[in-house]
Design a protein around this motif. Structure first.
Motif, PDB file in Angstrom:
ATOM      1  N   VAL A 204      36.113  84.174  91.280  1.00 44.88           N
ATOM      2  CA  VAL A 204      36.501  82.871  91.836  1.00 44.88           C
ATOM      3  C   VAL A 204      35.785  82.498  93.120  1.00 44.88           C
ATOM      4  CG1 VAL A 204      38.673  82.091  90.883  1.00 44.88           C
ATOM      5  CG2 VAL A 204      38.689  84.001  92.454  1.00 44.88           C
ATOM      6  N   THR A 205      35.605  83.459  94.029  1.00 46.73           N
ATOM      7  CA  THR A 205      34.952  83.061  95.281  1.00 46.73           C
ATOM      8  C   THR A 205      33.480  82.727  95.041  1.00 46.73           C
ATOM      9  OG1 THR A 205      34.466  85.357  95.893  1.00 46.73           O
ATOM     10  CG2 THR A 205      36.506  84.435  96.734  1.00 46.73           C
TER      11      THR A 205
ATOM     12  N   ALA B  42      33.307  79.273  93.306  1.00 43.27           N
ATOM     13  CA  ALA B  42      33.386  78.170  94.264  1.00 43.27           C
ATOM     14  C   ALA B  42      32.015  77.869  94.852  1.00 43.27           C
ATOM     15  CB  ALA B  42      34.380  78.521  95.371  1.00 43.27           C
ATOM     16  N   GLN B  43      31.241  78.914  95.129  1.00 40.67           N
ATOM     17  CA  GLN B  43      29.889  78.692  95.661  1.00 40.67           C
ATOM     18  C   GLN B  43      29.016  77.938  94.661  1.00 40.67           C
ATOM     19  OE1 GLN B  43      28.354  82.637  96.328  1.00 40.67           O
ATOM     20  NE2 GLN B  43      29.695  83.094  98.058  1.00 40.67           N
TER      21      GLN B  43
ATOM     22  N   MET C 216      48.574  76.162  90.390  1.00 42.35           N
ATOM     23  CA  MET C 216      48.967  76.803  91.636  1.00 42.35           C
ATOM     24  C   MET C 216      49.696  75.805  92.531  1.00 42.35           C
ATOM     25  SD  MET C 216      46.602  79.397  93.784  1.00 42.35           S
ATOM     26  CE  MET C 216      45.926  78.165  94.859  1.00 42.35           C
TER      27      MET C 216
ATOM     28  N   TYR D 252      41.079  86.763 103.518  1.00 39.76           N
ATOM     29  CA  TYR D 252      40.583  86.856 102.141  1.00 39.76           C
ATOM     30  C   TYR D 252      41.525  86.137 101.186  1.00 39.76           C
ATOM     31  CZ  TYR D 252      39.230  88.667  97.617  1.00 39.76           C
ATOM     32  OH  TYR D 252      38.853  88.761  96.316  1.00 39.76           O
TER      33      TYR D 252
ATOM     34  N   ALA E 278      41.020  82.477 101.458  1.00 38.87           N
ATOM     35  CA  ALA E 278      39.795  82.008 100.805  1.00 38.87           C
ATOM     36  C   ALA E 278      39.944  82.023  99.288  1.00 38.87           C
ATOM     37  CB  ALA E 278      38.620  82.883 101.226  1.00 38.87           C
ATOM     38  N   LEU E 279      40.571  83.087  98.787  1.00 33.56           N
ATOM     39  CA  LEU E 279      40.766  83.226  97.344  1.00 33.56           C
ATOM     40  C   LEU E 279      41.580  82.046  96.812  1.00 33.56           C
ATOM     41  CD1 LEU E 279      40.056  85.412  95.269  1.00 33.56           C
ATOM     42  CD2 LEU E 279      42.268  86.444  95.676  1.00 33.56           C
ATOM     43  N   MET E 280      42.619  81.708  97.519  1.00 31.50           N
ATOM     44  CA  MET E 280      43.469  80.610  97.067  1.00 31.50           C
ATOM     45  C   MET E 280      42.750  79.280  97.136  1.00 31.50           C
ATOM     46  SD  MET E 280      47.189  81.355  98.393  1.00 31.50           S
ATOM     47  CE  MET E 280      48.014  82.821  97.942  1.00 31.50           C
TER      48      MET E 280
ATOM     49  N   ALA F 263      39.735  78.805  96.756  1.00 31.32           N
ATOM     50  CA  ALA F 263      38.609  78.759  95.817  1.00 31.32           C
ATOM     51  C   ALA F 263      39.052  78.438  94.401  1.00 31.32           C
ATOM     52  CB  ALA F 263      37.875  80.097  95.821  1.00 31.32           C
TER      53      ALA F 263
ATOM     54  N   LEU G 208      33.445  81.278 100.837  1.00 35.12           N
ATOM     55  CA  LEU G 208      33.003  82.536 101.426  1.00 35.12           C
ATOM     56  C   LEU G 208      31.520  82.706 101.176  1.00 35.12           C
ATOM     57  CD1 LEU G 208      35.751  85.043 100.297  1.00 35.12           C
ATOM     58  CD2 LEU G 208      35.444  84.051 102.553  1.00 35.12           C
TER      59      LEU G 208
ATOM     60  N   ARG H 213      32.172  89.114 105.146  1.00 32.94           N
ATOM     61  CA  ARG H 213      32.277  87.751 104.605  1.00 32.94           C
ATOM     62  C   ARG H 213      33.341  86.941 105.320  1.00 32.94           C
ATOM     63  NH1 ARG H 213      33.461  88.198  98.473  1.00 32.94           N
ATOM     64  NH2 ARG H 213      32.462  86.165  98.262  1.00 32.94           N
TER      65      ARG H 213
END
Lengths: 340, 333
Positions: free
Chosen positions: A200-201, A204-205, A274, B252, B255-257, B259, B274, B293
Motif C-alpha cells: 500500500v505505501t 500510493a507512490q 475504512m 508508520y 502513513a499506512l492508513m 495510503a 512515504l 522513511r
C-alpha cells in the motif's frame, strides 16, 4: 466540479482521444466460444482517467489488449470499432500498429518484474524503447535513460540505470515500466492493475506518479483495477464490467453516490470502507458465471436480488441494452429500460 | 499470565540463516521476526497488519510451531509451547488451527473434500468412520456447504467455496484458536464479503479466538476487535480497533492508513506519501527500523530502539516521539 474532475482543455477538434464502440473479442476454443469481451463501449478524453473496474475474468484486461490489438489465437476481435484520434485501430495494418504501440499508446502491466527483461540492464531496455520509436539511432545515449528514470522519481538514477531488474524492488521496477511507457510521451496510457502486486505505501507512490504524469502530459489514462478504492481516488469516470460486458458508466462521484446497476450497488455495499464500520457486509450471492455457458439474457440475472424484488421476467430471456438513464450515466439493466 | 489472555508472546525472534557457497557458510541472517511482544485475549479477533516481508506470517507460523523460533516464548493457556515435546504438543495442535491464504494450493487436488476436511480428525484419533462423517458434515454445514460436496474434488469449487473448505478443515477438530493468514486476499471482492461475514459469525457462535493476518486495513477494521501493526520484524503499535483507527499514533500506522484508497470519492484526506521502500530484513537499520522513511525522525531514532510504551487506554506504541498522556496513569486500564 469535484476534486476528481480534472480540468482538461478540450483539444482543438472536439474529437475524443479514444472511442470504443461495441467491442467484441471472442476466444474460439474446443470447449466452446468464450465471449471474453462482449459489447464494451467507452470514451477517453485527453487528460482524463477512465477507470475500468470489475472482478477477475470480467474482460477488463482483454478490453485493453484488444485496443492494442494484442489478442492471441484462438482469440479474435470479432466486431466493433476502436477509434483512436478518429482512426479505427482495427483497420490498421500490422506495421501501422507497431508504430502506434509504445509511441502513442503505452501499456503498463501488473507484474513489473515479469514484464522487464531479466538479463538486460534497465538502462539498456529504456534506450531500446527510445531508439525504436524515435528512430534516432546514435543520438540517444545513457543520459536520456537517466533523465527518464529521474522523471518517474527514481532516486539516484545515475546508479539505478546500471541495475538489473532483480536488483530493484517491486515499486522501483514498476517505476521503470512507467518510465518506459512514458518514454515517447504517449497520448494514451493503459495501466492494467498497475499497483496490485505492490504494497500500500508503494501503491500510493505509484498512483501519485500516474496522476502527476497525467497532469503534466495531458495524457488520457485507462486505469484497470479491481479495487473500488483506487477507482474512487483516481478516476474521473468509471466503467463497471461484468462477465464481458460493460454494465454501467458514470462520472466517479455520481457512480458511488447513486449506483444504478444492481451489480454495482452490490459491489459498493460489499466492500469494507475504512472509517465506515458496518456490522455486516452486503453479499452478492453466487459466483461469476462461466464465460462459456453464459446465461441468456442479462448475465447478472442469476445473482440479481433486484430482479426478484421487482418481479422482472425478461432478464433471463432478453439481454438489456446500454441506455442513458440519467445525463452521462449509462446502465445496462431492464429496471431502467422499462421506464423510458 | 492473566486469565483473559489465551496467548502471550514474549520477545519472539525468528531468524533465518542464509547459506551460500559450497561450504554452506552463513552469508547473512534474515531477522524476519525480531522481538515481538503480543497478547491475544480470549474470544477476540486480533488483526495483525503490515506490508509484505514485515514478518506477520512468520509470527503466525511460529505461534503454531510450524517454524521454530530462534528465541522468546509463546504461552498458550499458560504453557510455554516452545518447551513442549512433539508428543506433548499434539493435543495443543488440535486446539490451534490455521487457515491459509491461497485456497488453490492449500487443498490436495487428488483428495475428495470429505477426506480433506476429515484428515485432521484421523490424525487426532477419531477412528470411528461414522463419527468422522458426522463431524465433517457438521463442519461443512457450518461454512455453508452441503453433504454432496463431500464427494467432490477441490477443482470443482470456486475460490470462495475453496476457502470455505479450508475453514471447515480448521473447524472440524473444534479448535479454540485459529490463525487466519490473509484468508480473503486471493478472493474477488464480491466473494470476500461472504467469507468475512462467515468468519465473523463463526467466531461469535463458537467463541473462537482469531489471529487475523492481513495487509488490507479496511478488512481489518471491519472484522477485528484489536489491531497490531508490524513493520520489519517488530510490532510498532497495538490498540483497540476504535482507538487505533480513530487515533493512530505511530508515524508508520498514520502513513499506512493515509495510503489506503477509500472507496468513497467524497472523502478528502491529507495523504502522507512515504519515500522509498522498506529496508531489507537482512540488514535492518539501527535504532527505530522505520526511521529511514519516517517523516518525523529525529537524531535519537537512528541510535536507539524505541520501547513499546502504554500511551493510555491500552494503546501501545513503540516510537521515541510519543509519550503517555499525563493523565493516562490514573485511568483504569
Amino acid at each position: 466540479m469535484t476534486k476528481h474532475q480534472h480540468d482538461f482543455q478540450p483539444s482543438t477538434n472536439s474529437q475524443p482521444l479514444l472511442e470504443i464502440h461495441d467491442l467484441r473479442t471472442y476466444f474460439f476454443t474446443r470447449d466452446g466460444t468464450v465471449k471474453a469481451v462482449d459489447g464494451v463501449s467507452l470514451t477517453v478524453e485527453r487528460g482524463q482517467i477512465h477507470g475500468l473496474v470489475g472482478e477477475s475474468g470480467c474482460g477488463k484486461s482483454m478490453t485493453a489488449m484488444s485496443i492494442l490489438r494484442l489478442v492471441d489465437k484462438p482469440g479474435r476481435i470479432v466486431s466493433g470499432e476502436v477509434l483512436f484520434k478518429g482512426e479505427d485501430l482495427l483497420k490498421k495494418t500490422r506495421h501501422e500498429m507497431t508504430a502506434i504501440r509504445g509511441k502513442q499508446i503505452s501499456v503498463i502491466f501488473q507484474e513489473p518484474k515479469s514484464s522487464l527483461n531479466p538479463v538486460l540492464r534497465v538502462g539498456t531496455q529504456l534506450i531500446e524503447v527510445l531508439r525504436i520509436h524515435e528512430g534516432k539511432q546514435r543520438t540517444i545515449k545513457r543520459k536520456d535513460a537517466v533523465e527518464q528514470l529521474r522523471s518517474v522519481g527514481i532516486p539516484d538514477p545515475d546508479r539505478r540505470v546500471e541495475n538489473y531488474p532483480h536488483e530493484m524492488s517491486g515499486g522501483m521496477a514498476q517505476r521503470v515500466m512507467i518510465a518506459m511507457g512514458m518514454a515517447c510521451a504517449p497520448d494514451l496510457l493503459i495501466a492494467d492493475e498497475p499497483t496490485t502486486a505492490l504494497d500500500v505505501t508503494i501503491q500510493a507512490q505509484v498512483l501519485d506518479l500516474i496522476r502527476k504524469l497525467r497532469d503534466e502530459h495531458e495524457m488520457g489514462v485507462i486505469l484497470i483495477t479491481h479495487d473500488m478504492g483506487i477507482v474512487a481516488e483516481m478516476a474521473d469516470i468509471v466503467t463497471v464490467m461484468y462477465a464481458g460486458t460493460a454494465v454501467e458508466e458514470a462520472p466517479t462521484v455520481e457512480l458511488f453516490e447513486t449506483p444504478l446497476h444492481p451489480y454495482t450497488q452490490g459491489l459498493i455495499a460489499s466492500i469494507p470502507v475504512m472509517g465506515q464500520v458496518k456490522e455486516r457486509l452486503e453479499v452478492i450471492p453466487g459466483n461469476v458465471p462461466n464465460l462459456i455457458d453464459m446465461p441468456p439474457g442479462c448475465r447478472f440475472a442469476p445473482r440479481c436480488k433486484a430482479r426478484i424484488e421487482h418481479g422482472l421476467t425478461r432478464c433471463e430471456v432478453e439481454e438489456p441494452h446500454m441506455i442513458e438513464a440519467k445525463p452521462n450515466h449509462f446502465v445496462r439493466c431492464w429496471l431502467y429500460e422499462g421506464e423510458s | 499470565m492473566t486469565e483473559e489472555n489465551l496467548l502471550e508472546i514474549r520477545d519472539l525472534k525468528v531468524h533465518f540463516e542464509i547459506k551460500s557457497g559450497i561450504l554452506k557458510r552463513t552469508a547473512g541472517v534474515v531477522k524476519a521476526v525480531d522481538g515481538v511482544d503480543l497478547d491475544i485475549r480470549r474470544g477476540e479477533i486480533l488483526g495483525l497488519v503490515g506490508e509484505s516481508g514485515c514478518g506477520k506470517t512468520t509470527v503466525g507460523r511460529a505461534i503454531l510451531r510450524l517454524v521454530e523460533a530462534t528465541s522468546g516464548s509463546v504461552k498458550f493457556k499458560g504453557r510455554d509451547i516452545f518447551k513442549l515435546s512433539s508428543t506433548e504438543m499434539k493435543p495443543l495442535r488440535r486446539e490451534m488451527q490455521l487457515v491459509f491464504q491461497d485456497p488453490y494450493s492449500s487443498l490436495d487436488p487428488r483428495s475428495k473434500v470429505g477426506d480433506i476436511v476429515g484428515e485432521g480428525l484421523r490424525v487426532h484419533g477419531v477412528t470411528d468412520r461414522k463419527e468422522r462423517y458426522r463431524r465433517v458434515l457438521e463442519a461443512l454445514e457450518m461454512v455453508g456447504l452441503q453433504e454432496p460436496h463431500m464427494r467432490r474434488f477441490p477443482h470443482e469449487f470456486s475460490g470462495g467455496q475453496r476457502q470455505r473448505i479450508g475453514i471447515a478443515r480448521a473447524l472440524v477438530v473444534k479448535p479454540s484458536f485459529i490463525v487466519c493468514d490473509e484468508p480473503v486476499s486471493a478472493l474477488d471482492v464480491s466473494i470476500q464479503s461472504q467469507v468475512l461475514n462467515l468468519l465473523k459469525d463463526l467466531q461469535q457462535e463458537l467463541d473462537l479466538t482469531l489471529l487475523f493476518i492481513a495487509h488490507d486495513m479496511s478488512v481489518v477494521e471491519h472484522l477485528c476487535n484489536r489491531v497490531a501493526v508490524m513493520y520489519l520484524g517488530k510490532i510498532v503499535e497495538v490498540a483497540e480497533r476504535e482507538e487505533l483507527f480513530g487515533n493512530p499514533q505511530h508515524p508508520y500506522t498514520q502513513a499506512l492508513m493515509s495510503a489506503i484508497p477509500i472507496a468513497d470519492p467524497k472523502v478528502k484526506r491529507e495523504r502522507i506519501i512515504l519515500p522509498g521502500d522498506p529496508p531489507s530484513p537482512l540488514r535492518p537499520p539501527p535504532g527505530c527500523r522505520f526511521h529511514t522513511r519516517c517523516p518525523e525522525a529525529i537524531d535519537i531514532c537512528s541510535q536507539e530502539i524505541p520501547q513499546q510504551i502504554d500511551l493510555g487506554r491500552q494503546h501501545l506504541c513503540a516510537c521515541h516521539l510519543r509519550q503517555p498522556e499525563p493523565d493516562a496513569v490514573q485511568q483504569p486500564a
